[in-house]
Design a protein around this motif. Structure first.
Motif, PDB file in Angstrom:
ATOM      1  N   HIS A  46      36.301   5.135 -32.507  1.00 51.47           N
ATOM      2  CA  HIS A  46      35.884   4.505 -33.603  1.00 51.47           C
ATOM      3  C   HIS A  46      34.334   4.680 -33.775  1.00 51.47           C
ATOM      4  CE1 HIS A  46      37.210   0.938 -36.876  1.00 51.47           C
ATOM      5  NE2 HIS A  46      35.953   1.668 -36.942  1.00 51.47           N
ATOM      6  N   HIS A  55      30.939   5.608 -36.627  1.00 47.81           N
ATOM      7  CA  HIS A  55      30.688   5.793 -37.978  1.00 47.81           C
ATOM      8  C   HIS A  55      29.318   6.501 -38.064  1.00 47.81           C
ATOM      9  CE1 HIS A  55      33.858   3.390 -39.489  1.00 47.81           C
ATOM     10  NE2 HIS A  55      33.371   2.338 -38.652  1.00 47.81           N
ATOM     11  N   LYS A  99      41.884   7.144 -43.114  1.00 48.69           N
ATOM     12  CA  LYS A  99      41.700   5.626 -42.818  1.00 48.69           C
ATOM     13  C   LYS A  99      41.777   4.791 -43.933  1.00 48.69           C
ATOM     14  CE  LYS A  99      39.368   1.972 -40.594  1.00 48.69           C
ATOM     15  NZ  LYS A  99      37.728   2.204 -40.585  1.00 48.69           N
ATOM     16  N   HIS A 104      40.929  -2.842 -34.798  1.00 48.72           N
ATOM     17  CA  HIS A 104      40.424  -4.142 -34.300  1.00 48.72           C
ATOM     18  C   HIS A 104      41.464  -5.086 -33.815  1.00 48.72           C
ATOM     19  CE1 HIS A 104      37.030  -2.614 -36.092  1.00 48.72           C
ATOM     20  NE2 HIS A 104      37.443  -2.565 -37.314  1.00 48.72           N
ATOM     21  N   ASP A 143      32.726   1.441 -32.637  1.00 52.28           N
ATOM     22  CA  ASP A 143      32.408   0.688 -33.928  1.00 52.28           C
ATOM     23  C   ASP A 143      31.081  -0.088 -34.275  1.00 52.28           C
ATOM     24  OD1 ASP A 143      33.098   0.250 -36.732  1.00 52.28           O
ATOM     25  OD2 ASP A 143      34.136  -1.594 -36.208  1.00 52.28           O
TER      26      ASP A 143
HETATM   27 ZN    ZN Z   1      34.578   0.681 -38.293  1.00 51.59          ZN
END
Ligand code: ZN
Length: 399
Positions: free
Chosen positions: A64, A66, A174, A228, A312
């Motif tokens: 995860h 970005h 996603k 999550h 994340d």
């Molecule tokens: Zn994320």
């Protein structure tokens, strides 16, 4: 090239061998693994690197990331497309330094990850293996819409958005469908359509969902991974295990937010200061989130749900790609270091469908591996002491 060390973790969640050697062949694959004493006899011409009291393990996955999330930078005005590309490249370099040889990016500015991967294939830059979901999709005004996530509504609107992103080169889809509140964003009909569209096209689909009843809706829809799952229950984890839905808890991101906010509140809160007032408000979510991970992780893990390591982390000045820390929390909360390593290696590769290429130390697989000082099977924090990293048999980082 032959690499040898006192310890070797294969990635299967059980095996830690001693005094092994790994032969990396000319194609960058693992040609042989076996007793270190045998290696020189088998490959007399090969150079041998002996790391001593160290652990060799499969290159890590961060499920995860970005890479192009620049929205938390204080000087946003400087972030045009060029700067975003440099920023993403820095994330890629950072991942290799940490021993992360594969990433799944779950929302980035359109085309960014596709082009970063292409630049890697052209040899312009060195990047980890990249699997990406392009921009990601939320409802109009939904979670992430201010951070570049594409907005779509209605089952057909969601299908159309998925088609656009697949056309743009996404490998995964996603969806984002919850934020911190209890009201789910997409309807069940929209979620069902999203899963159907992705699967119909032979693509897997991840969903951002942390609260109830959103989590149950996502389990019912049949997503491939739930991101999550902050307030996931044991009964739900069992359903996920049965349906083959994997869980990326992202413990570190929530713990970091909890700790930052706690410090801010402890420093004394002036409720007239909007930042401080917001911290108090946020802590009403972060504290139970932190406690849920701490108190439930082991019980949820024990249901047999496939757990994936994902970081994340997108906050300004936060430790980048803290996947070592993520595995550290998993161990603090009750699983063994060798089990934790599996969440960032074999489990991840198998959810991505590339377990026959990478994700374990096994003959015939790609030479994606890292070497760290110490015995990871006894101390997961040894991961912070990276000595060398190899991607497809090529050294991409050394201290
Ligand atoms: Zn994320």
């Amino acid at each position: 090239m032959i690499l040898r060390a006192k310890y070797l973790i294969t990635g299967d969640g059980r095996t830690c061998l001693q005094d092994q050697a790994v032969y990396l062949d000319k194609e960058g694959k693992i040609g042989w693994i076996g007793d270190a004493a045998e290696a020189a006899g088998r490959y007399p011409e090969e150079m041998v690197k002996d790391y001593g009291e160290a652990t060799i393990l499969p290159g890590l996955f961060d499920m995860h990331v970005h890479f192009g999330y620049y929205y938390s930078q204080p000087d946003l005005d400087n972030y045009d497309d060029y700067m975003v590309a440099y920023y993403a490249l820095e994330q890629a370099k950072q991942s290799l330094r940490l021993g992360i040889t594969t990433v799944r990016d779950l929302s980035c500015p359109p085309n960014l990850m596709k082009q970063l991967r292409l630049a890697g294939q052209k040899g312009y830059v060195t990047v980890p293996r990249i699997i990406h979901a392009d921009a990601g999709i939320c409802m109009t005004g939904g979670h992430g819409h201010q951070d570049g996530v594409e907005e779509a509504d209605s089952p057909w609107g969601v299908r159309a958005a998925i088609r656009r992103q697949l056309r743009a080169g996404a490998d995964w889809v996603k969806i984002l469908t919850s934020n911190r509140g209890d009201i789910p964003e997409f309807t069940q009909e929209e979620l069902d359509a999203a899963v159907d569209e992705a699967h119909r096209q032979g693509v897997k689909i991840a969903v951002h969902s942390g609260t109830q009843p959103s989590i149950q809706m996502c389990i019912d829809a049949g997503f491939d991974t739930i991101e999550h799952g902050t307030f996931l229950t044991e009964a739900q984890a069992r359903q996920m295990a049965e349906k083959g839905i994997a869980w990326t808890p992202t413990i570190t991101a929530y713990t970091y937010l909890y700790e930052q906010t706690k410090q801010m509140i402890e420093a004394g809160v002036d409720m007239d200061n909007p930042i401080a007032a917001r911290a108090v408000h946020d802590q009403a979510f972060f504290q139970p989130a932190f406690e849920a991970y701490r108190d439930n992780f082991k019980k949820l893990y024990d249901t047999g749900v496939t757990v994936l390591a994902g970081s994340d982390m997108v906050l300004y000045k936060a430790p980048p790609l803290p996947i070592h820390q993520e595995l550290g929390y998993m161990v603090d909360y009750g699983i063994t270091p060798v089990e934790a390593v599996r969440t960032a290696t074999y489990n991840a590769a198998s959810v991505l469908g590339i377990e026959k290429e990478t994700g374990s130390l096994k003959e015939g697989l790609a030479g994606d591996l890292l070497v760290v000082k110490g015995d990871v099977s006894k101390n997961i924090r040894a991961l912070d002491d990276v000595l060398e990293v190899y991607l497809a048999g090529k050294m991409v980082y050394t201290v």
